[in-house]
Design a protein around this motif. Structure first.
Motif, mmCIF file in Angstrom:
data_model
loop_
_atom_site.group_PDB
_atom_site.id
_atom_site.type_symbol
_atom_site.label_atom_id
_atom_site.label_comp_id
_atom_site.label_asym_id
_atom_site.label_seq_id
_atom_site.Cartn_x
_atom_site.Cartn_y
_atom_site.Cartn_z
ATOM 1 N N GLY A 290 1.037 -4.431 -11.423
ATOM 2 C CA GLY A 290 0.910 -3.001 -11.622
ATOM 3 C C GLY A 290 0.421 -2.277 -10.392
ATOM 4 N N THR A 291 0.041 -1.009 -10.585
ATOM 5 C CA THR A 291 -0.387 -0.141 -9.487
ATOM 6 C C THR A 291 -1.725 0.498 -9.822
ATOM 7 N N VAL A 292 -2.649 0.442 -8.866
ATOM 8 C CA VAL A 292 -3.935 1.129 -8.980
ATOM 9 C C VAL A 292 -3.980 2.195 -7.897
ATOM 10 N N ALA A 293 -4.224 3.444 -8.302
ATOM 11 C CA ALA A 293 -4.247 4.561 -7.355
ATOM 12 C C ALA A 293 -5.562 5.309 -7.470
ATOM 13 N N ALA A 294 -6.020 5.874 -6.346
ATOM 14 C CA ALA A 294 -7.282 6.622 -6.322
ATOM 15 C C ALA A 294 -7.092 7.911 -5.537
ATOM 16 N N GLY A 295 -7.531 9.018 -6.131
ATOM 17 C CA GLY A 295 -7.421 10.311 -5.475
ATOM 18 C C GLY A 295 -6.900 11.371 -6.423
ATOM 19 N N LEU A 296 -6.475 12.501 -5.889
ATOM 20 C CA LEU A 296 -5.933 13.609 -6.671
ATOM 21 C C LEU A 296 -4.542 13.237 -7.178
ATOM 22 N N GLN A 297 -4.360 13.266 -8.509
ATOM 23 C CA GLN A 297 -3.110 12.788 -9.097
ATOM 24 C C GLN A 297 -2.743 13.597 -10.339
ATOM 25 N N TYR A 298 -1.451 13.495 -10.727
ATOM 26 C CA TYR A 298 -1.015 13.981 -12.022
ATOM 27 C C TYR A 298 -1.536 13.012 -13.083
ATOM 28 N N SER A 299 -1.952 13.535 -14.218
ATOM 29 C CA SER A 299 -2.469 12.661 -15.260
ATOM 30 C C SER A 299 -1.320 12.016 -16.038
ATOM 31 N N PRO A 300 -1.557 10.842 -16.629
ATOM 32 C CA PRO A 300 -0.544 10.232 -17.498
ATOM 33 C C PRO A 300 -0.148 11.147 -18.648
ATOM 34 N N PHE A 301 -1.080 11.980 -19.116
ATOM 35 C CA PHE A 301 -0.779 12.903 -20.215
ATOM 36 C C PHE A 301 0.266 13.927 -19.783
ATOM 37 N N LEU A 302 0.082 14.540 -18.623
ATOM 38 C CA LEU A 302 1.053 15.509 -18.117
ATOM 39 C C LEU A 302 2.417 14.854 -17.934
ATOM 40 N N LEU B 235 0.854 -1.184 0.000
ATOM 41 C CA LEU B 235 0.000 0.000 0.000
ATOM 42 C C LEU B 235 0.889 1.232 0.000
ATOM 43 N N LYS B 236 0.553 2.200 -0.841
ATOM 44 C CA LYS B 236 1.299 3.450 -0.910
ATOM 45 C C LYS B 236 0.344 4.624 -0.788
ATOM 46 N N PHE B 237 0.849 5.738 -0.255
ATOM 47 C CA PHE B 237 0.041 6.949 -0.231
ATOM 48 C C PHE B 237 0.945 8.150 -0.397
ATOM 49 N N LYS B 238 0.351 9.262 -0.833
ATOM 50 C CA LYS B 238 1.097 10.510 -0.970
ATOM 51 C C LYS B 238 0.162 11.677 -0.724
ATOM 52 N N LEU B 239 0.629 12.640 0.085
ATOM 53 C CA LEU B 239 -0.062 13.902 0.324
ATOM 54 C C LEU B 239 0.929 15.016 0.020
ATOM 55 N N GLU B 240 0.595 15.905 -0.921
ATOM 56 C CA GLU B 240 1.546 16.924 -1.343
ATOM 57 C C GLU B 240 0.858 18.272 -1.487
ATOM 58 N N SER B 241 1.478 19.302 -0.918
ATOM 59 C CA SER B 241 0.963 20.658 -0.984
ATOM 60 C C SER B 241 2.027 21.584 -1.557
ATOM 61 N N GLY B 242 1.624 22.787 -1.912
ATOM 62 C CA GLY B 242 2.564 23.772 -2.407
ATOM 63 C C GLY B 242 2.453 25.064 -1.620
ATOM 64 N N PHE B 243 3.510 25.864 -1.650
ATOM 65 C CA PHE B 243 3.513 27.119 -0.912
ATOM 66 C C PHE B 243 4.420 28.126 -1.611
ATOM 67 N N SER B 244 4.303 29.373 -1.205
ATOM 68 C CA SER B 244 5.157 30.429 -1.726
ATOM 69 C C SER B 244 6.278 30.704 -0.731
ATOM 70 N N THR B 245 7.512 30.668 -1.194
ATOM 71 C CA THR B 245 8.627 31.012 -0.311
ATOM 72 C C THR B 245 8.626 32.496 0.019
ATOM 73 N N GLY B 246 7.964 33.300 -0.801
ATOM 74 C CA GLY B 246 7.918 34.738 -0.552
ATOM 75 C C GLY B 246 6.994 35.125 0.576
ATOM 76 N N THR B 247 5.854 34.450 0.700
ATOM 77 C CA THR B 247 4.854 34.828 1.700
ATOM 78 C C THR B 247 4.494 33.709 2.661
ATOM 79 N N GLY B 248 4.830 32.482 2.327
ATOM 80 C CA GLY B 248 4.430 31.349 3.155
ATOM 81 C C GLY B 248 3.011 30.880 2.906
ATOM 82 N N ALA B 249 2.302 31.554 2.005
ATOM 83 C CA ALA B 249 0.920 31.187 1.713
ATOM 84 C C ALA B 249 0.855 29.966 0.811
ATOM 85 N N GLY C 73 -3.289 20.212 -2.536
ATOM 86 C CA GLY C 73 -3.851 20.387 -3.867
ATOM 87 C C GLY C 73 -3.001 19.864 -4.997
ATOM 88 N N ARG C 74 -1.807 19.368 -4.706
ATOM 89 C CA ARG C 74 -0.959 18.820 -5.753
ATOM 90 C C ARG C 74 -1.213 17.313 -5.937
#
Length: 377
Positions: A136-148, A100-114, A124-125
């Protein structure tokens, strides 16, 4: 049927436990907890990771709120090479070759911390859980698309977040659609003979309308010693629940991409074609090429150029070019410098960056310079 001796056995155990004093009970519980923790640690692993990227920016032109030229820009710049982000990921061995694998990823601004670089959401990433085995691997949730992932895999400049890359043009055309796919289910095959494939279906989540916000993509790639080949397609419909996110992630478009990357010692050469056919908008045909050269283990040089034309009107076209260099102070920290040039004709508004600093550029020519520092942890 329960064994007749079970109740007697349980009674004996209870009687024996009653004879143990509280100190011994505490010691026994602590020992059991430590044993369980040790076993859990051996079977699972959770780690934190992230990127901090900050620098300075100069651009000869900057568009105002109406898209007109507002003059030159001097500014602090977040995420020059990589999006500043942080996350946690984990893996648990379930036995029998299953993980089982999981990933939680967020982004922020180094300029403001927001919150930034993640559609203004806490994670949101990426935010997904996956099961993996030999098939193989089956994943469910917010993800990058294979196209990207296919688009950026052949990028000559390592998918630089700023100053010209395949990602810059991707966001310029379809914003975060396909980049941050909500409600997505993906399957990724194991690599067989150098080939691997993946497929994605993202559900719109709108009652009574299955097509609203629905997104799907497929990808096929091939890896050998000296070459990487990649091809993918993406189709999506507007609407659905993801359309209510800060930046709607269901722009209706059809995407196609085909690219290759060749490795010749310290030199990597990339070439790719991508199509972004946006409903009610441009049909952008993007031709890109470039190279990356490792002078030594610390110093890298890279360059790329992209020509974009609107298939619906050839008067709308642009040329984007960039050169960059980075010097590694350690395995995790690097200094970098980049120079970019873009020239827009007609209604084309190709910009420099996959973010808010220079989202779209004005007609004519613009030159920009960026220096900064990046640290990965």
């Amino acid at each position: 049927m329960r064994n007749k001796n079970t109740n007697n056995t349980e009674t004996i155990i209870v009687l024996k436990l009653n004879r143990i004093n509280r100190t011994h009970c505490s010691q026994a519980l602590v020992a059991l907890a430590l044993l369980y923790a040790a076993q859990s640690h051996a079977q699972s692993n959770v780690s934190l990771y992230g990127v901090l990227d900050a620098g300075l920016l100069y651009a000869s032109h900057y568009p105002n709120a109406h898209g007109a030229n507002a003059g030159p820009l001097y500014a602090f710049n977040d995420s020059g090479v990589s999006a500043s982000s942080f996350g946690m990921q984990g893996i648990e061995d379930l036995g029998g070759g299953m993980k089982l694998k999981f990933k939680l990823e967020s982004g922020f601004s180094t300029g403001t911390g927001a919150l930034a670089n993640s559609n203004k959401n806490e994670f949101g990433r990426q935010a997904y859980v996956a099961l993996e085995n030999g098939y193989g691997t089956v994943a469910a949730g917010l993800q990058y698309s294979p196209f990207l992932l296919s688009v950026i895999s052949t990028d000559p400049r390592g998918n630089s977040y700023f100053f010209g890359s395949s990602e810059t043009l991707y966001v310029d055309n379809v914003a975060v659609t396909g980049m941050f796919n909500s409600n997505a289910i993906t399957y990724t095959s194991p690599k067989v003979g150098g080939f691997s494939g993946s497929a994605m279906m993202a559900l719109g989540g709108e009652a009574g309308d299955f097509a609203a916000g629905r997104q799907y993509a497929v990808r096929l790639s091939y890896d050998a010693a000296f070459v990487h080949l990649d091809a993918a397609m993406y189709n999506g419909d507007s609407g659905g629940t993801a359309a209510s996110t800060p930046v709607p992630s269901t722009v209706a478009f059809a995407g196609r991409t085909l690219g290759a990357k060749f490795y010749l010692g310290s030199l990597a050469l990339g070439v790719a074609y991508s199509l972004y056919k946006v409903a009610g908008g441009f049909s952008s045909q993007v031709y890109g090429t470039g190279l990356s050269y490792d002078v030594n283990s610390f110093w890298n040089l890279n360059a790329g150029t992209w020509y974009t034309r609107n298939g619906n009107n050839s008067a709308d076209h642009s040329i984007l070019a960039a050169v960059g260099t980075s010097y590694s102070l350690s395995k995790r920290t690097a200094l970098y410098a980049q120079v970019g040039f873009v020239n827009n004709h007609g209604k084309m508004t190709t910009g420099f960056i996959a973010g808010p600093a220079l989202p779209h550029e004005v007609a004519g020519s613009t030159t920009a310079v960026n220096i900064g520092i990046r640290h990965r942890f």
